[in-house]
Design a protein around this motif. Structure first.
Motif, PDB file in Angstrom:
ATOM      1  N   GLY A   1      64.732  32.259  30.541  1.00  0.00           N
ATOM      2  CA  GLY A   1      63.107  32.640  31.317  1.00  0.00           C
ATOM      3  C   GLY A   1      62.819  31.577  32.463  1.00  0.00           C
ATOM      4  O   GLY A   1      63.103  30.481  31.588  1.00  0.00           O
ATOM      5  N   ILE A   2      62.713  31.902  33.665  1.00  0.00           N
ATOM      6  CA  ILE A   2      61.868  30.982  34.295  1.00  0.00           C
ATOM      7  C   ILE A   2      60.475  31.358  34.611  1.00  0.00           C
ATOM      8  O   ILE A   2      60.843  32.351  35.012  1.00  0.00           O
ATOM      9  N   TRP A   3      59.264  30.025  33.837  1.00  0.00           N
ATOM     10  CA  TRP A   3      57.656  30.364  34.410  1.00  0.00           C
ATOM     11  C   TRP A   3      57.577  29.370  35.073  1.00  0.00           C
ATOM     12  O   TRP A   3      57.914  28.499  35.639  1.00  0.00           O
ATOM     13  N   VAL A   4      57.185  29.947  36.859  1.00  0.00           N
ATOM     14  CA  VAL A   4      56.764  30.083  37.461  1.00  0.00           C
ATOM     15  C   VAL A   4      55.254  29.686  37.737  1.00  0.00           C
ATOM     16  O   VAL A   4      54.361  31.185  37.802  1.00  0.00           O
ATOM     17  N   CYS A   5      54.096  28.463  38.491  1.00  0.00           N
ATOM     18  CA  CYS A   5      52.807  29.092  38.439  1.00  0.00           C
ATOM     19  C   CYS A   5      52.636  29.215  39.466  1.00  0.00           C
ATOM     20  O   CYS A   5      52.504  28.843  40.413  1.00  0.00           O
ATOM     21  N   LEU A   6      51.722  30.441  39.743  1.00  0.00           N
ATOM     22  CA  LEU A   6      51.156  30.449  40.789  1.00  0.00           C
ATOM     23  C   LEU A   6      49.788  30.054  40.989  1.00  0.00           C
ATOM     24  O   LEU A   6      49.079  30.315  40.315  1.00  0.00           O
ATOM     25  N   GLU A   7      49.129  30.474  42.224  1.00  0.00           N
ATOM     26  CA  GLU A   7      47.613  30.644  42.156  1.00  0.00           C
ATOM     27  C   GLU A   7      46.688  31.266  42.442  1.00  0.00           C
ATOM     28  O   GLU A   7      45.775  31.010  41.288  1.00  0.00           O
ATOM     29  N   TYR A   8      47.577  32.210  41.686  1.00  0.00           N
ATOM     30  CA  TYR A   8      46.290  33.104  41.213  1.00  0.00           C
ATOM     31  C   TYR A   8      47.463  33.898  39.830  1.00  0.00           C
ATOM     32  O   TYR A   8      47.922  35.038  40.401  1.00  0.00           O
ATOM     33  N   GLY A   9      48.308  33.043  39.178  1.00  0.00           N
ATOM     34  CA  GLY A   9      48.844  33.777  37.918  1.00  0.00           C
ATOM     35  C   GLY A   9      49.638  32.912  37.794  1.00  0.00           C
ATOM     36  O   GLY A   9      50.148  32.043  37.837  1.00  0.00           O
ATOM     37  N   LEU A  10      50.990  33.833  36.778  1.00  0.00           N
ATOM     38  CA  LEU A  10      52.242  33.359  36.716  1.00  0.00           C
ATOM     39  C   LEU A  10      52.975  34.486  36.527  1.00  0.00           C
ATOM     40  O   LEU A  10      52.765  35.436  36.774  1.00  0.00           O
ATOM     41  N   ALA A  11      54.404  33.744  37.155  1.00  0.00           N
ATOM     42  CA  ALA A  11      55.477  34.742  37.162  1.00  0.00           C
ATOM     43  C   ALA A  11      56.478  34.536  36.036  1.00  0.00           C
ATOM     44  O   ALA A  11      57.159  32.850  35.293  1.00  0.00           O
ATOM     45  N   ARG A  12      57.680  35.276  35.375  1.00  0.00           N
ATOM     46  CA  ARG A  12      57.905  34.497  34.402  1.00  0.00           C
ATOM     47  C   ARG A  12      59.791  35.391  34.941  1.00  0.00           C
ATOM     48  O   ARG A  12      59.641  36.116  35.259  1.00  0.00           O
ATOM     49  N   VAL A  13      60.845  34.681  35.980  1.00  0.00           N
ATOM     50  CA  VAL A  13      61.577  35.028  36.130  1.00  0.00           C
ATOM     51  C   VAL A  13      63.124  35.370  34.922  1.00  0.00           C
ATOM     52  O   VAL A  13      63.369  34.378  34.586  1.00  0.00           O
ATOM     53  N   ASN A  14      63.061  36.627  35.142  1.00  0.00           N
ATOM     54  CA  ASN A  14      64.185  37.104  33.891  1.00  0.00           C
ATOM     55  C   ASN A  14      65.210  36.752  34.627  1.00  0.00           C
ATOM     56  O   ASN A  14      65.823  37.692  35.634  1.00  0.00           O
ATOM     57  N   LEU A  15      66.343  35.584  33.473  1.00  0.00           N
ATOM     58  CA  LEU A  15      67.696  35.898  35.044  1.00  0.00           C
ATOM     59  C   LEU A  15      68.097  36.974  34.196  1.00  0.00           C
ATOM     60  O   LEU A  15      69.458  37.303  35.635  1.00  0.00           O
ATOM     61  N   ILE A  16      68.329  37.783  33.591  1.00  0.00           N
ATOM     62  CA  ILE A  16      69.002  38.977  33.424  1.00  0.00           C
ATOM     63  C   ILE A  16      68.568  39.752  33.680  1.00  0.00           C
ATOM     64  O   ILE A  16      69.356  40.973  34.101  1.00  0.00           O
ATOM     65  N   SER A  17      67.621  39.903  34.120  1.00  0.00           N
ATOM     66  CA  SER A  17      67.294  41.439  34.769  1.00  0.00           C
ATOM     67  C   SER A  17      65.836  40.820  35.715  1.00  0.00           C
ATOM     68  O   SER A  17      66.320  40.315  36.325  1.00  0.00           O
ATOM     69  N   GLU A  18      65.121  42.012  36.387  1.00  0.00           N
ATOM     70  CA  GLU A  18      63.922  41.726  37.146  1.00  0.00           C
ATOM     71  C   GLU A  18      62.822  40.361  36.535  1.00  0.00           C
ATOM     72  O   GLU A  18      62.390  40.215  35.768  1.00  0.00           O
ATOM     73  N   LEU A  19      61.785  40.744  38.134  1.00  0.00           N
ATOM     74  CA  LEU A  19      61.090  39.285  37.650  1.00  0.00           C
ATOM     75  C   LEU A  19      60.120  40.356  36.802  1.00  0.00           C
ATOM     76  O   LEU A  19      59.241  41.331  37.085  1.00  0.00           O
ATOM     77  N   GLN A  20      58.977  39.775  36.582  1.00  0.00           N
ATOM     78  CA  GLN A  20      58.055  40.603  35.719  1.00  0.00           C
ATOM     79  C   GLN A  20      56.982  39.205  36.259  1.00  0.00           C
ATOM     80  O   GLN A  20      56.668  37.859  35.987  1.00  0.00           O
ATOM     81  N   ARG A  21      55.599  39.622  36.515  1.00  0.00           N
ATOM     82  CA  ARG A  21      54.244  38.754  36.029  1.00  0.00           C
ATOM     83  C   ARG A  21      53.053  39.565  35.504  1.00  0.00           C
ATOM     84  O   ARG A  21      53.496  39.979  34.629  1.00  0.00           O
ATOM     85  N   TYR A  22      51.955  38.079  35.279  1.00  0.00           N
ATOM     86  CA  TYR A  22      51.222  38.034  34.352  1.00  0.00           C
ATOM     87  C   TYR A  22      50.201  37.424  35.311  1.00  0.00           C
ATOM     88  O   TYR A  22      50.079  36.627  35.843  1.00  0.00           O
ATOM     89  N   ASN A  23      48.993  37.853  35.406  1.00  0.00           N
ATOM     90  CA  ASN A  23      48.187  38.122  36.412  1.00  0.00           C
ATOM     91  C   ASN A  23      46.804  38.211  35.507  1.00  0.00           C
ATOM     92  O   ASN A  23      46.685  38.898  34.226  1.00  0.00           O
ATOM     93  N   TYR A  24      45.548  38.435  36.356  1.00  0.00           N
ATOM     94  CA  TYR A  24      44.285  38.663  35.627  1.00  0.00           C
ATOM     95  C   TYR A  24      44.171  40.040  34.715  1.00  0.00           C
ATOM     96  O   TYR A  24      43.289  39.924  34.243  1.00  0.00           O
ATOM     97  N   GLU A  25      45.333  41.129  35.828  1.00  0.00           N
ATOM     98  CA  GLU A  25      45.382  42.113  34.503  1.00  0.00           C
ATOM     99  C   GLU A  25      45.572  42.180  33.431  1.00  0.00           C
ATOM    100  O   GLU A  25      45.390  43.129  32.591  1.00  0.00           O
ATOM    101  N   LEU A  26      46.419  40.955  33.115  1.00  0.00           N
ATOM    102  CA  LEU A  26      47.037  40.972  31.513  1.00  0.00           C
ATOM    103  C   LEU A  26      45.961  39.569  30.534  1.00  0.00           C
ATOM    104  O   LEU A  26      46.736  39.389  30.199  1.00  0.00           O
ATOM    105  N   GLY A  27      44.945  39.534  31.199  1.00  0.00           N
ATOM    106  CA  GLY A  27      43.389  38.917  30.352  1.00  0.00           C
ATOM    107  C   GLY A  27      43.864  37.000  31.300  1.00  0.00           C
ATOM    108  O   GLY A  27      43.553  36.189  30.790  1.00  0.00           O
ATOM    109  N   LEU A  28      45.058  37.216  32.214  1.00  0.00           N
ATOM    110  CA  LEU A  28      45.309  35.418  33.071  1.00  0.00           C
ATOM    111  C   LEU A  28      44.566  35.159  34.240  1.00  0.00           C
ATOM    112  O   LEU A  28      44.892  35.466  35.146  1.00  0.00           O
ATOM    113  N   GLU A  29      43.765  33.968  33.548  1.00  0.00           N
ATOM    114  CA  GLU A  29      42.628  34.103  34.786  1.00  0.00           C
ATOM    115  C   GLU A  29      42.629  33.150  35.900  1.00  0.00           C
ATOM    116  O   GLU A  29      43.209  31.218  35.368  1.00  0.00           O
TER     117      GLU A  29
END
Length: 168
Positions: free
Chosen positions: A16-44
């Motif tokens: 997986g490739i983790w990308v730091c965003l202005e409002y959260g974090l994204a993980r690109v799973n090279l095998i499947s779809e993009l996964q996003r992690y942000n304030y809705e999951l506790g990441l402020e």
């Protein structure tokens, strides 16, 4: 919200490739779809740096230091928890057998899996950190000069080296 990429991506051991965003974090799973992690999951805040340490995932953000919670209930999304006392964390560095978090005028160390950060230096404005394996020392540049510590120390050496007075 705007989700500009803010910092360098991080490739994890699971492809997986983790990308730091202005409002959260994204993980690109090279095998499947993009996964996003942000304030809705506790990441402020805006993600600055992401690191895996002793199988835990840590994220430095503009709102502090966060750790990915392990083993959510089946069918439930993963979540993040804020740890430590930093209200702003801009750096993470694995040094020897500890993870150092940097921000808010202090440096904190995590020394075990799932451990809480311990303040090892405060009242300073750190801007860089590096380790030297030859001399078994950690060096932290800050606004007052250069701090050093033994890798296993629980506090930074209070003596500063004024680098402006060093011979060139």
């Amino acid at each position: 919200p705007n989700n500009q990429v803010l910092a360098y991506p991080y490739l994890d051991n699971e492809g997986g490739i983790w990308v730091c965003l202005e409002y959260g974090l994204a993980r690109v799973n090279l095998i499947s779809e993009l996964q996003r992690y942000n304030y809705e999951l506790g990441l402020e805040g805006g993600a600055m740096v992401v690191r895996r340490y002793k199988d835990d995932l840590y994220v430095a953000t503009s709102q502090g230091l966060y750790r990915l919670n392990e083993n959510p209930e089946p069918g439930r999304p993963v979540t993040f928890s804020k740890i430590g006392s930093l209200s702003y964390c801009w750096g993470l560095s694995e040094v020897a057998d500890q993870l150092l978090s940097i921000g808010d005028g202090s440096v904190q160390a995590i020394r075990e899996k799932g451990g809480e950060p311990e303040v090892i230096g405060d009242g300073l404005i750190p801007f860089s950190i590096t380790a030297d394996t030859t001399f078994n020392r950690v060096f932290i540049g800050n606004s007052g000069g250069l701090l050093t510590t033994d890798r296993k120390s629980t506090r930074l050496n209070s003596s500063h080296t004024d680098i402006s007075r060093m011979p060139s």
